[in-house]
Design a protein around this motif. Sequence first.
Motif, PDB file in Angstrom:
ATOM      1  N   THR A  27      -7.205  -1.356  10.504  1.00 46.96           N
ATOM      2  CA  THR A  27      -8.484  -1.983  10.145  1.00 46.96           C
ATOM      3  C   THR A  27      -9.658  -1.029  10.310  1.00 46.96           C
ATOM      4  O   THR A  27     -10.787  -1.381   9.965  1.00 46.96           O
ATOM      5  CB  THR A  27      -8.763  -3.210  11.032  1.00 46.96           C
ATOM      6  OG1 THR A  27      -8.851  -2.797  12.390  1.00 46.96           O
ATOM      7  CG2 THR A  27      -7.700  -4.263  10.862  1.00 46.96           C
ATOM      8  N   GLU A  31     -10.564  -1.374   5.994  1.00 45.24           N
ATOM      9  CA  GLU A  31      -9.259  -1.968   5.719  1.00 45.24           C
ATOM     10  C   GLU A  31      -8.364  -0.966   5.005  1.00 45.24           C
ATOM     11  O   GLU A  31      -8.718  -0.451   3.945  1.00 45.24           O
ATOM     12  CB  GLU A  31      -9.427  -3.221   4.856  1.00 45.24           C
ATOM     13  CG  GLU A  31      -8.122  -3.882   4.479  1.00 45.24           C
ATOM     14  CD  GLU A  31      -7.324  -4.364   5.665  1.00 45.24           C
ATOM     15  OE1 GLU A  31      -6.197  -3.849   5.866  1.00 45.24           O
ATOM     16  OE2 GLU A  31      -7.831  -5.241   6.402  1.00 45.24           O
ATOM     17  N   ASP A  34      -5.089  -2.766   1.905  1.00 43.34           N
ATOM     18  CA  ASP A  34      -5.865  -3.529   0.935  1.00 43.34           C
ATOM     19  C   ASP A  34      -5.080  -3.904  -0.318  1.00 43.34           C
ATOM     20  O   ASP A  34      -5.635  -4.498  -1.240  1.00 43.34           O
ATOM     21  CB  ASP A  34      -7.144  -2.788   0.564  1.00 43.34           C
ATOM     22  CG  ASP A  34      -6.883  -1.403  -0.001  1.00 43.34           C
ATOM     23  OD1 ASP A  34      -5.705  -1.016  -0.137  1.00 43.34           O
ATOM     24  OD2 ASP A  34      -7.857  -0.704  -0.303  1.00 43.34           O
ATOM     25  N   SER A  35      -3.804  -3.587  -0.355  1.00 42.14           N
ATOM     26  CA  SER A  35      -2.972  -3.952  -1.499  1.00 42.14           C
ATOM     27  C   SER A  35      -1.513  -3.962  -1.066  1.00 42.14           C
ATOM     28  O   SER A  35      -1.150  -3.389  -0.037  1.00 42.14           O
ATOM     29  CB  SER A  35      -3.153  -2.945  -2.641  1.00 42.14           C
ATOM     30  OG  SER A  35      -2.621  -1.687  -2.262  1.00 42.14           O
ATOM     31  N   ARG A  67      -1.099  -8.793   7.765  1.00 45.18           N
ATOM     32  CA  ARG A  67      -2.485  -8.882   8.243  1.00 45.18           C
ATOM     33  C   ARG A  67      -2.616  -9.954   9.325  1.00 45.18           C
ATOM     34  O   ARG A  67      -3.330  -9.773  10.307  1.00 45.18           O
ATOM     35  CB  ARG A  67      -3.431  -9.187   7.091  1.00 45.18           C
ATOM     36  CG  ARG A  67      -3.718  -8.008   6.205  1.00 45.18           C
ATOM     37  CD  ARG A  67      -4.650  -8.454   5.117  1.00 45.18           C
ATOM     38  NE  ARG A  67      -5.150  -7.351   4.324  1.00 45.18           N
ATOM     39  CZ  ARG A  67      -6.002  -7.517   3.319  1.00 45.18           C
ATOM     40  NH1 ARG A  67      -6.433  -8.722   2.991  1.00 45.18           N
ATOM     41  NH2 ARG A  67      -6.425  -6.477   2.645  1.00 45.18           N
TER      42      ARG A  67
END
Length: 195
Positions: A27, A31, A34-35, A67
């Motif tokens: 993080t 981030e 992110d995919s 996440r």
Amino acid sequence: MASGMATASYELRFDSGRICLDLTATTHPEERLDSAAQLGAWVSASGLVPAGTPLTAVDTAWLLGFRELRGHIAQLVRGELDARPADSALARVNAVALAAPPALRAVRAVDGSLRRAPHTPPRCAELLSVVARDALDLLTDPPARASLRQCEGDNCPIVYLDTSRGRRRRWCSSEVCGNRERVARHRRRAALARA
């Protein structure tokens, strides 16, 4: 292309000392997961699966699962460091750890040597279980838990396992936060010399 490779290596850092801590570090400073593709790259680079394992099933559900676990582990670790138990996070990590880890087998490589391979394509719950179990192992092992440190870098939230000689490690990464601190210290000394 070279700058893209440098960015990718910076984005995927594995210097916290444990896979669960490396997940929480995704993080910062922004981030990194992110995919689904980025998560797949992280899973491969982290060693959660043997090298060369195809991760064709990674999708947004996997991304959400990783996440969510990351958030619970971060709450749990931070709570333990700050002596503020995070029992709801503990319950979630315990629940995720119940799934069986991926089954591995030995297969012959082209050169005849043995290498690890998944018995079946890895499933998200299996890989999440490995990370959750790592967090539980870390936090229930008194010497390892005593080696948890908060990075001393400015605004760096990363927690790492200090296994250095003398337990004097100060930064999550000497190349990142440590270098920033050394540059800042040099600039302060230079400014004082000019004044």
